[in-house]
Design a protein around this motif. Sequence first.
Motif, PDB file in Angstrom:
ATOM      1  N   THR A   1       0.732   3.995  -3.013  1.00  0.00           N
ATOM      2  CA  THR A   1       0.434   5.392  -2.693  1.00  0.00           C
ATOM      3  C   THR A   1       1.550   6.305  -3.180  1.00  0.00           C
ATOM      4  O   THR A   1       1.296   7.379  -3.744  1.00  0.00           O
ATOM      5  CB  THR A   1       0.228   5.556  -1.177  1.00  0.00           C
TER       6      THR A   1
ATOM      7  N   ASP B   1       0.830  -1.212   0.000  1.00  0.00           N
ATOM      8  CA  ASP B   1       0.000   0.000   0.000  1.00  0.00           C
ATOM      9  C   ASP B   1       0.861   1.256   0.000  1.00  0.00           C
ATOM     10  O   ASP B   1       0.543   2.240  -0.674  1.00  0.00           O
ATOM     11  CB  ASP B   1      -0.944   0.003   1.208  1.00  0.00           C
TER      12      ASP B   1
ATOM     13  N   GLY C   1       1.339   6.690  -6.862  1.00  0.00           N
ATOM     14  CA  GLY C   1       0.256   7.604  -7.202  1.00  0.00           C
ATOM     15  C   GLY C   1       0.656   9.058  -7.030  1.00  0.00           C
ATOM     16  O   GLY C   1       0.336   9.904  -7.875  1.00  0.00           O
TER      17      GLY C   1
ATOM     18  N   HIS D   1      -5.975   1.004  -6.016  1.00  0.00           N
ATOM     19  CA  HIS D   1      -5.194   2.095  -6.612  1.00  0.00           C
ATOM     20  C   HIS D   1      -5.329   2.037  -8.136  1.00  0.00           C
ATOM     21  O   HIS D   1      -4.333   1.829  -8.850  1.00  0.00           O
ATOM     22  CB  HIS D   1      -3.728   1.982  -6.191  1.00  0.00           C
TER      23      HIS D   1
END
Length: 365
Positions: free
Chosen positions: A187, A183, A190, A223
């Motif tokens: 992130t 994760d 992103g 995501h």
Amino acid sequence: MTKESRDHRTAGHGTPDHRIALIPGDGIGTEVIPAARRVLDAVAVRHRLSLTYDTFDWSCARYLRDGAMMPEDGLETLRGYDAILLGAVGSPEVPDHVSLWGLLIPIRRGFQQYVNLRPVRVFEGVPSPVRGAEPGAVDFVVVRENVEGEYGEIGGRLNRGLPGELAVQEAVFTRTGVSRIVDYAFTLAGRRGGTLTSATKSNGIIHTMPFWDEIVAEHAAGHPQVAWHQEHIDALAAKFVLDPARFDVVVASNLFGDILSDLAAAVAGSIGIAPAANLNPERVFPSMFEPVHGSAPDIAGRGIANPLGAIWSAAMMLDHLGHAAAATRITDAIAAALATTPVRTPDLGGSATTDAFTDTVISLL
């Protein structure tokens, strides 16, 4: 009680914003941490930050003197700091598994620093040994799981010294551990607007790597804006060398991430320039920042160690503490020193001292 130096003079103005624990450690760590502190002090004045430092002599020298790398209450001592800046761990006089498991790994695990973050960048003025690895084109991050995986403590040795001696080492992959590092990596990809590559070896490692792959795929669904793919570690290592510019964020298990990040540092021109952050993202515990180069006993004490990795690690520390502009100022000064001056330490083909390179960076802040 360990010897310890308390320096409550602040760089900047007013009440200290942050308490920093300095652990120079071994070899060139005792040379590059003072260099990084000089840069921190200079940028703190410019950005009106206040830093206060305590220096701890936890090291192989302490182990040889007192029988332990750090005191029994070492983690409790560090708990109250905002961050830890570490130099290096290791000495020819102390086995590596003793020094690492006596200091570095207990801090990482005790403070749940489960993200090992290693940025990789080809700077202008530092030629890469890889053809086509150009400045501005190679700029990626290896996100390494930092507290479990292949570096587990479960296992042992049987029949020591006998013909039938055996050693068993268990890799430990938990759903919690894999999920949180994956994760974090998604992130980060992103935020960077880039892609994610997952390092695996599920065609040969039958249990842990398929488990890793399944969790990566599960979390990718959360995501959708991030394009991702997976690569087997052997092919991925080759592609790091053949086409490093293709990567943006690479997420890997503890062992795979360790190997890939050192390979990537070599692609960038020198392991002496590579920084690392050991992060507790929830900020329940302090995070730790360190150059990757190790203690380098062959050049220790000669004043020629490259301080760039430690200085860049200090910049990562400031960024983690919420001072992005100050961190960027340091990395911009590093880039300018390499791009616009001939000042280089011997690992980069020059003859400059540690102090001379540090002076150059400070002059460019």
